[in-house]
Scaffold this motif. Sequence first.
Motif, PDB file in Angstrom:
ATOM      1  N   HIS A 171      -2.703  -9.625  -9.183  1.00  0.00           N
ATOM      2  CA  HIS A 171      -1.805  -9.380  -8.321  1.00  0.00           C
ATOM      3  C   HIS A 171      -2.966  -8.353  -6.931  1.00  0.00           C
ATOM      4  O   HIS A 171      -3.150  -8.962  -6.016  1.00  0.00           O
ATOM      5  N   PHE A 172      -3.393  -6.894  -8.224  1.00  0.00           N
ATOM      6  CA  PHE A 172      -4.026  -6.184  -7.284  1.00  0.00           C
ATOM      7  C   PHE A 172      -5.367  -7.042  -7.181  1.00  0.00           C
ATOM      8  O   PHE A 172      -5.778  -6.348  -5.893  1.00  0.00           O
ATOM      9  N   GLU A 173      -5.848  -7.352  -7.901  1.00  0.00           N
ATOM     10  CA  GLU A 173      -6.714  -7.620  -7.709  1.00  0.00           C
ATOM     11  C   GLU A 173      -7.143  -8.926  -6.462  1.00  0.00           C
ATOM     12  O   GLU A 173      -8.403  -8.730  -5.546  1.00  0.00           O
ATOM     13  N   PHE A 174      -6.232  -9.620  -6.641  1.00  0.00           N
ATOM     14  CA  PHE A 174      -6.158 -10.892  -5.021  1.00  0.00           C
ATOM     15  C   PHE A 174      -5.893 -10.564  -3.947  1.00  0.00           C
ATOM     16  O   PHE A 174      -6.804 -10.911  -3.188  1.00  0.00           O
ATOM     17  N   LEU A 175      -4.895  -9.921  -4.060  1.00  0.00           N
ATOM     18  CA  LEU A 175      -5.272  -8.892  -2.944  1.00  0.00           C
ATOM     19  C   LEU A 175      -6.438  -8.223  -2.225  1.00  0.00           C
ATOM     20  O   LEU A 175      -6.439  -8.449  -1.194  1.00  0.00           O
ATOM     21  N   GLU A 176      -6.796  -7.401  -3.107  1.00  0.00           N
ATOM     22  CA  GLU A 176      -8.322  -6.705  -2.593  1.00  0.00           C
ATOM     23  C   GLU A 176      -9.223  -7.613  -2.409  1.00  0.00           C
ATOM     24  O   GLU A 176     -10.230  -7.292  -1.617  1.00  0.00           O
ATOM     25  N   ARG A 177      -9.467  -8.328  -3.261  1.00  0.00           N
ATOM     26  CA  ARG A 177     -10.349  -9.872  -3.082  1.00  0.00           C
ATOM     27  C   ARG A 177     -10.060 -10.357  -1.625  1.00  0.00           C
ATOM     28  O   ARG A 177     -10.973 -10.711  -1.408  1.00  0.00           O
ATOM     29  N   THR A 178      -9.335 -11.232  -1.578  1.00  0.00           N
ATOM     30  CA  THR A 178      -8.773 -11.561  -0.411  1.00  0.00           C
ATOM     31  C   THR A 178      -8.672 -11.133   1.194  1.00  0.00           C
ATOM     32  O   THR A 178      -8.269 -11.915   2.052  1.00  0.00           O
ATOM     33  N   HIS A 179      -7.840 -10.090   0.940  1.00  0.00           N
ATOM     34  CA  HIS A 179      -7.365  -9.390   1.794  1.00  0.00           C
ATOM     35  C   HIS A 179      -6.064  -9.736   2.504  1.00  0.00           C
ATOM     36  O   HIS A 179      -5.533 -10.065   4.379  1.00  0.00           O
ATOM     37  N   ASP A 180      -5.591 -10.662   1.931  1.00  0.00           N
ATOM     38  CA  ASP A 180      -4.420 -12.031   1.871  1.00  0.00           C
ATOM     39  C   ASP A 180      -3.138 -11.605   1.317  1.00  0.00           C
ATOM     40  O   ASP A 180      -2.732 -11.695   1.240  1.00  0.00           O
ATOM     41  N   GLY A 181      -2.555  -9.508   2.354  1.00  0.00           N
ATOM     42  CA  GLY A 181      -1.247  -9.273   2.132  1.00  0.00           C
ATOM     43  C   GLY A 181      -1.747  -7.569   1.959  1.00  0.00           C
ATOM     44  O   GLY A 181      -2.481  -7.287   2.796  1.00  0.00           O
ATOM     45  N   TYR A 182      -0.766  -7.360   1.842  1.00  0.00           N
ATOM     46  CA  TYR A 182      -0.892  -5.595   1.419  1.00  0.00           C
ATOM     47  C   TYR A 182      -0.527  -5.045   0.256  1.00  0.00           C
ATOM     48  O   TYR A 182       0.314  -5.740  -0.398  1.00  0.00           O
ATOM     49  N   LEU A 183      -0.865  -3.805  -0.753  1.00  0.00           N
ATOM     50  CA  LEU A 183      -0.635  -2.825  -1.430  1.00  0.00           C
ATOM     51  C   LEU A 183       0.593  -2.764  -1.464  1.00  0.00           C
ATOM     52  O   LEU A 183       0.552  -0.863  -1.835  1.00  0.00           O
ATOM     53  N   LEU A 184       1.632  -3.144  -1.521  1.00  0.00           N
ATOM     54  CA  LEU A 184       3.348  -2.718  -1.627  1.00  0.00           C
ATOM     55  C   LEU A 184       3.645  -1.049  -0.755  1.00  0.00           C
ATOM     56  O   LEU A 184       4.630  -1.032  -0.426  1.00  0.00           O
ATOM     57  N   THR A 185       2.641  -0.453   0.125  1.00  0.00           N
ATOM     58  CA  THR A 185       2.576   0.810  -0.431  1.00  0.00           C
ATOM     59  C   THR A 185       3.599   0.786   0.988  1.00  0.00           C
ATOM     60  O   THR A 185       4.828   1.917   1.415  1.00  0.00           O
ATOM     61  N   ASP A 186       3.728   0.298   2.283  1.00  0.00           N
ATOM     62  CA  ASP A 186       4.518  -0.225   3.364  1.00  0.00           C
ATOM     63  C   ASP A 186       5.622  -0.557   2.963  1.00  0.00           C
ATOM     64  O   ASP A 186       7.170   0.046   3.268  1.00  0.00           O
ATOM     65  N   GLU A 187       6.384  -1.189   1.719  1.00  0.00           N
ATOM     66  CA  GLU A 187       6.870  -1.961   1.407  1.00  0.00           C
ATOM     67  C   GLU A 187       7.993  -0.524   1.232  1.00  0.00           C
ATOM     68  O   GLU A 187       9.256  -0.435   0.485  1.00  0.00           O
ATOM     69  N   HIS A 188       7.331  -0.090  -0.395  1.00  0.00           N
ATOM     70  CA  HIS A 188       8.091   1.304  -0.780  1.00  0.00           C
ATOM     71  C   HIS A 188       8.398   2.128   0.220  1.00  0.00           C
ATOM     72  O   HIS A 188       9.470   2.447   0.017  1.00  0.00           O
ATOM     73  N   HIS A 189       7.596   2.200   1.812  1.00  0.00           N
ATOM     74  CA  HIS A 189       8.110   3.382   2.738  1.00  0.00           C
ATOM     75  C   HIS A 189       9.416   3.106   3.597  1.00  0.00           C
ATOM     76  O   HIS A 189      10.602   3.591   3.668  1.00  0.00           O
ATOM     77  N   LEU A 190       9.334   1.763   3.866  1.00  0.00           N
ATOM     78  CA  LEU A 190      10.771   0.952   3.533  1.00  0.00           C
ATOM     79  C   LEU A 190      11.896   1.233   3.278  1.00  0.00           C
ATOM     80  O   LEU A 190      13.277   1.658   3.390  1.00  0.00           O
ATOM     81  N   MET A 191      11.253   0.645   1.443  1.00  0.00           N
ATOM     82  CA  MET A 191      12.923   1.558   0.997  1.00  0.00           C
ATOM     83  C   MET A 191      13.511   2.302   0.277  1.00  0.00           C
ATOM     84  O   MET A 191      14.784   2.871   0.782  1.00  0.00           O
ATOM     85  N   PHE A 192      12.159   3.426   0.505  1.00  0.00           N
ATOM     86  CA  PHE A 192      13.079   4.610   0.409  1.00  0.00           C
ATOM     87  C   PHE A 192      13.486   4.954   1.910  1.00  0.00           C
ATOM     88  O   PHE A 192      14.714   5.965   2.202  1.00  0.00           O
ATOM     89  N   THR A 193      13.117   4.466   3.236  1.00  0.00           N
ATOM     90  CA  THR A 193      13.445   4.995   4.571  1.00  0.00           C
ATOM     91  C   THR A 193      15.129   4.760   4.392  1.00  0.00           C
ATOM     92  O   THR A 193      16.772   4.841   4.304  1.00  0.00           O
ATOM     93  N   ALA A 194      15.547   3.125   3.559  1.00  0.00           N
ATOM     94  CA  ALA A 194      16.865   2.644   3.687  1.00  0.00           C
ATOM     95  C   ALA A 194      17.925   3.220   2.866  1.00  0.00           C
ATOM     96  O   ALA A 194      18.481   3.790   2.936  1.00  0.00           O
ATOM     97  N   ILE A 195      16.784   3.915   1.309  1.00  0.00           N
ATOM     98  CA  ILE A 195      17.586   4.714   0.144  1.00  0.00           C
ATOM     99  C   ILE A 195      18.081   6.041   0.854  1.00  0.00           C
ATOM    100  O   ILE A 195      18.987   6.334   0.890  1.00  0.00           O
ATOM    101  N   LYS A 196      17.472   6.519   1.283  1.00  0.00           N
ATOM    102  CA  LYS A 196      18.086   7.592   2.238  1.00  0.00           C
ATOM    103  C   LYS A 196      18.712   7.799   3.040  1.00  0.00           C
ATOM    104  O   LYS A 196      19.484   8.522   3.352  1.00  0.00           O
ATOM    105  N   ALA A 197      19.329   6.222   4.047  1.00  0.00           N
ATOM    106  CA  ALA A 197      19.962   5.979   5.087  1.00  0.00           C
ATOM    107  C   ALA A 197      21.346   6.068   4.475  1.00  0.00           C
ATOM    108  O   ALA A 197      22.021   5.864   5.681  1.00  0.00           O
ATOM    109  N   LYS A 198      21.067   5.323   3.099  1.00  0.00           N
ATOM    110  CA  LYS A 198      21.943   5.125   2.226  1.00  0.00           C
ATOM    111  C   LYS A 198      22.371   3.620   2.738  1.00  0.00           C
ATOM    112  O   LYS A 198      23.971   3.380   3.262  1.00  0.00           O
ATOM    113  N   ASP A 199      21.098   3.367   3.363  1.00  0.00           N
ATOM    114  CA  ASP A 199      22.218   1.721   4.186  1.00  0.00           C
ATOM    115  C   ASP A 199      21.894   0.531   2.868  1.00  0.00           C
ATOM    116  O   ASP A 199      20.617   0.056   2.379  1.00  0.00           O
TER     117      ASP A 199
END
Length: 235
Positions: A171-199
Amino acid sequence: MDAGTEPKRTKGTGWKSVYDTLRGEILSLELQPGTLLDETTLSERFDMSRSPVREALIRLAGEELVVTLPNRSTIVAPIEIASFPKYVEALDVAQRMNTRLAAELRTEGDLKNIARREREFEAAVKSGNHLAMSETNKQFHMAIAHAGRNPYLASFYERLLDQGRRMLHLHFEFLERTHDGYLLTDEHHLMFTAIKAKDVEQADILAHAHTRQFQANFINFMLENYTTDVTLGPP
């Protein structure tokens, strides 16, 4: 100590050195699925007897990273593409349940731990080291699981994350080679924000989307690299 002289190994630690080295090479796909792991060859490589090599292989088999064939040969475990839809189905359930529980039950200490694991993953992404990326990704999600206070669900989730680490490297190799998508970092932060908000509901939605993003990119990787007729379920 003279240059080139190996440090003396502590008695009983030989298998750990073999285990750590082979595990890293298997997870990073340096050792490809199906590669023969011959005890004699490995003994020569690591300059030790076959007993610690055998112990390392037994422990790797316990993690389903190697398999023993009927003729007693040991190979790097294949990546079972046909079972991928069932794997993703189980991963989705475990990821959503652990993330929901974390949003409901997290403490301030949990939030600090999740945030620290998020930063470690981001640092690994910047380094470009796929083995570090997959390890810190796992630790981020396990910090969430531990915040959910259900050791049974956390243990099941950890097993799935371990089983999926080689696919995550693809998955990492595909994203780095094609630049089609992103390496999960934005999603990680959104999940953390939801957990912090108890949502709880938003945490569930994000965990589900996280699984589907991994699934879609892995399928795209397989289609691009191996076949024009891959049926792995809907992305």
